[in-house]
Design a protein around this motif. Structure first.
Motif, PDB file in Angstrom:
ATOM      1  N   CYS A  30       0.884  -1.164   0.000  1.00 58.56           N
ATOM      2  CA  CYS A  30       0.000   0.000   0.000  1.00 58.56           C
ATOM      3  C   CYS A  30       0.921   1.212   0.000  1.00 58.56           C
ATOM      4  O   CYS A  30       1.145   1.854   1.013  1.00 58.56           O
ATOM      5  N   MET A  31       1.529   1.455  -1.166  1.00 57.94           N
ATOM      6  CA  MET A  31       2.588   2.447  -1.280  1.00 57.94           C
ATOM      7  C   MET A  31       2.283   3.397  -2.433  1.00 57.94           C
ATOM      8  O   MET A  31       2.440   3.034  -3.591  1.00 57.94           O
ATOM      9  N   ALA A  32       1.846   4.588  -2.095  1.00 54.37           N
ATOM     10  CA  ALA A  32       1.490   5.575  -3.101  1.00 54.37           C
ATOM     11  C   ALA A  32       2.637   5.802  -4.073  1.00 54.37           C
ATOM     12  O   ALA A  32       3.802   5.828  -3.679  1.00 54.37           O
ATOM     13  N   ASN A  33       2.314   5.907  -5.341  1.00 57.58           N
ATOM     14  CA  ASN A  33       3.285   6.155  -6.416  1.00 57.58           C
ATOM     15  C   ASN A  33       4.315   5.052  -6.586  1.00 57.58           C
ATOM     16  O   ASN A  33       5.325   5.252  -7.243  1.00 57.58           O
ATOM     17  N   MET A  34       4.091   3.898  -5.977  1.00 54.49           N
ATOM     18  CA  MET A  34       5.028   2.788  -6.101  1.00 54.49           C
ATOM     19  C   MET A  34       4.292   1.494  -6.425  1.00 54.49           C
ATOM     20  O   MET A  34       4.495   0.907  -7.470  1.00 54.49           O
ATOM     21  N   ALA A  35       3.477   1.062  -5.503  1.00 57.38           N
ATOM     22  CA  ALA A  35       2.702  -0.167  -5.677  1.00 57.38           C
ATOM     23  C   ALA A  35       1.468  -0.052  -4.794  1.00 57.38           C
ATOM     24  O   ALA A  35       1.570  -0.135  -3.577  1.00 57.38           O
ATOM     25  N   GLN A  36       0.354   0.168  -5.410  1.00 54.16           N
ATOM     26  CA  GLN A  36      -0.893   0.361  -4.661  1.00 54.16           C
ATOM     27  C   GLN A  36      -1.783  -0.862  -4.867  1.00 54.16           C
ATOM     28  O   GLN A  36      -2.742  -0.827  -5.614  1.00 54.16           O
ATOM     29  N   HIS A  37      -1.439  -1.954  -4.210  1.00 53.46           N
ATOM     30  CA  HIS A  37      -2.192  -3.188  -4.386  1.00 53.46           C
ATOM     31  C   HIS A  37      -3.405  -3.287  -3.476  1.00 53.46           C
ATOM     32  O   HIS A  37      -4.314  -4.063  -3.751  1.00 53.46           O
ATOM     33  N   VAL A  38      -3.418  -2.567  -2.396  1.00 53.16           N
ATOM     34  CA  VAL A  38      -4.597  -2.532  -1.525  1.00 53.16           C
ATOM     35  C   VAL A  38      -4.833  -1.099  -1.072  1.00 53.16           C
ATOM     36  O   VAL A  38      -3.913  -0.303  -0.979  1.00 53.16           O
ATOM     37  N   GLU A  39      -6.072  -0.829  -0.798  1.00 55.93           N
ATOM     38  CA  GLU A  39      -6.477   0.454  -0.227  1.00 55.93           C
ATOM     39  C   GLU A  39      -6.657   0.254   1.271  1.00 55.93           C
ATOM     40  O   GLU A  39      -6.965  -0.846   1.721  1.00 55.93           O
TER      41      GLU A  39
END
Length: 80
Positions: free
Chosen positions: A34-43
């Protein structure tokens, strides 16, 4: 002991694709990014229906969910 892999390694894919690749690699579990601007796999969404959907996606690939990796640029700013 079970081995796991972070979905951040598959940041070009959606959650389904990332979990699929982790399962193909032979891991037993995943750490969700859950990493903005990197890897947004879950909210960070607490609706039961959303959580159930994420769990079902992992189960479909035979994976356990171990953790959620959270990171934002604010984390770096706060340290400096």
């Amino acid at each position: 002991m079970k081995s796991g892999c972070g979905t951040v390694l598959f940041n070009q894919l959606d959650l389904y694709g990332a979990l699929q690749h982790i399962a193909w690699a032979g891991y037993q579990g995943a750490e969700l990014a859950c990493m903005a601007n990197m890897a947004q796999h879950v909210e960070l969404d607490t609706r039961k229906s959303y959580i159930d959907e994420v769990k079902a996606t992992a189960r479909k690939h035979g994976l356990k969910l171990f953790a959620i990796e959270r990171f934002s640029a604010a984390n770096l700013t706060a340290r400096n």
